[in-house]
Scaffold this active site. Structure first.
Site, short mmCIF file in Angstrom:
data_model
loop_
_atom_site.label_atom_id
_atom_site.label_comp_id
_atom_site.label_asym_id
_atom_site.label_seq_id
_atom_site.Cartn_x
_atom_site.Cartn_y
_atom_site.Cartn_z
N THR A 118 23.45 -47.80 63.28
CA THR A 118 22.54 -47.17 64.24
C THR A 118 21.11 -47.13 63.68
OG1 THR A 118 23.14 -44.94 63.44
CG2 THR A 118 24.33 -45.79 65.34
N PRO A 120 18.16 -47.49 64.80
CA PRO A 120 17.06 -46.73 65.41
C PRO A 120 16.93 -45.30 64.90
CG PRO A 120 18.20 -48.02 67.06
CD PRO A 120 19.02 -48.14 65.81
N ASP A 121 18.02 -44.68 64.50
CA ASP A 121 17.94 -43.28 64.08
C ASP A 121 17.15 -43.10 62.78
OD1 ASP A 121 19.32 -42.42 66.31
OD2 ASP A 121 21.28 -42.58 65.34
N PRO A 122 17.53 -43.77 61.68
CA PRO A 122 16.73 -43.58 60.46
C PRO A 122 15.34 -44.19 60.55
CG PRO A 122 18.42 -45.25 60.11
CD PRO A 122 18.72 -44.61 61.43
#
Length: 358
Positions: A118, A120-122
């Site tokens: 994922t 995009p989160d970090p």
């Protein structure tokens, strides 16, 4: 699950170190009042709801900036605060799709795949820090706060880099190419000695290619017509990968990394979780903190990936329990008395136990 399982989830324990935690029901009039009192005393507000949530609560940027003209409001939303899809929800896994990242992730000529990390989160977390620093610098010059409108989708689309440029300039649509690279050959992850052990190797120049040939004990490969330049190596990459794998398969992945690096070849052992946490280089850098969480116990925790020359890292404090600092913060900043906070708990405006109906 035991008592207070919400205080022991892995994501919470890992991501919320060095924080204080309070709870407020923002749908309650008194909860809103207290929130605005806190806004008046704070420098920055960061939120990650859908774009319209805070406005629907009557707590959008216009309201908050009226309460505190110097407030910096970092609004992190899926699609950004404007545009036809502004209220769409998402997860990191869906943003990989809508931003186009999945279209270039996968086995060669295969269907798009998720990274399972994922991204995009970090990524948006790091970018929001940069946006915040920019806004703070602006406030130092102007004395005024501002809204930082950060789109997770746009942050992810930035990762496509040369794929976007190639299409803009040449009309070429990038596809999945596995572990290969459009410019570097050989480029891949090669099986090593042991169960599911691998080393990544990436050759981007002729000097690195010559170094690889020397390291694997086959200097003659540099004169082989199949591999004499980057184009011929790309045309014969499958055969070249077999030659490299026949060498790596007999060696430890750490050993391969160190040997290739000594010959000027970018290479990295593919570490699993247990190897990463025991890695001697990370240990030598002091990257790991040992955290003693009151409900979870002792565990290792990542620290910051940077070191300041004039300031040492502070030891991490454990992730707080839900509402753990209600009395400390509400009593210290807005100046509520203990009895007033007790009343808020009784009314469900604040507390340490999640509302099961929410």
């Amino acid at each position: 699950m035991g008592e207070r399982p919400w205080n022991r989830t892995a994501h919470h324990i890992h991501r919320n170190i060095n924080k204080q935690d309070i709870t407020l029901d923002l749908a309650d009039a008194r909860g809103k009042e207290l929130f605005l009192e806190l806004v008046k005393l704070c420098d920055v507000l960061v939120e990650n709801y859908r774009a319209s949530v805070m406005d629907r609560l009557g707590l959008g940027y216009e309201v908050l900036s009226e309460a505190n003209p110097k407030i910096i409001y970092v609004k992190i939303s899926s699609q950004g605060a404007t545009g036809p899809e502004q209220n769409y929800g998402s997860l990191g896994s869906t943003l990989e799709q809508t931003a186009g990242l999945a279209s270039i992730t996968g086995y060669e000529n295969g269907p798009p795949l998720m990274t399972n990390e994922t991204y995009p989160d970090p990524v948006v977390g790091f970018l929001s820090f940069g946006g915040l620093m920019t806004a703070l610098r602006r406030r130092r010059k102007t004395g005024k706060g501002c809204l930082v409108d950060l789109s997770q989708r746009e942050s992810t689309a930035m990762l496509l880099g040369e794929a976007v440029l190639d299409y803009s300039a040449n009309g070429t649509v990038a596809g999945t190419i596995g572990n290969k690279h459009r410019d570097m050959v050989p480029h891949g992850v090669y099986q090593c000695l042991g169960d599911d052990m691998w080393t990544a190797i990436s050759v981007g120049s002729e000097d690195e290619w010559l170094g690889l040939c020397q390291a694997i004990g086959q200097p003659g490969l540099s004169f082989d017509p199949r591999f004499e330049n980057r184009e011929t190596r790309r045309e014969n990459q499958d055969g070249l990968d077999e030659i490299i794998t026949s060498w790596t398969r007999e060696r430890d992945h750490y050993q391969i990394m160190h040997l290739l690096q000594a010959h000027g070849v970018p290479a990295g052992a593919v570490l699993n979780g247990s190897e990463t946490i025991k890695d001697p280089h990370l240990a030598a850098r002091g990257f790991w903190d040992t955290v003693d969480h009151p409900e979870v116990g002792v565990y290792k925790q990542t620290s910051t990936p940077w070191v300041l020359s004039k300031s040492s890292r502070l030891t991490a404090t454990p992730a707080p329990g839900l509402g753990e600092h209600n009395y400390q913060v509400l009593g210290g900043l807005p100046g509520l008395s203990t009895s007033e906070i007790d009343d808020l708990v009784e009314r469900g405006v604040t507390g340490e136990i999640p509302d099961p109906s929410a």
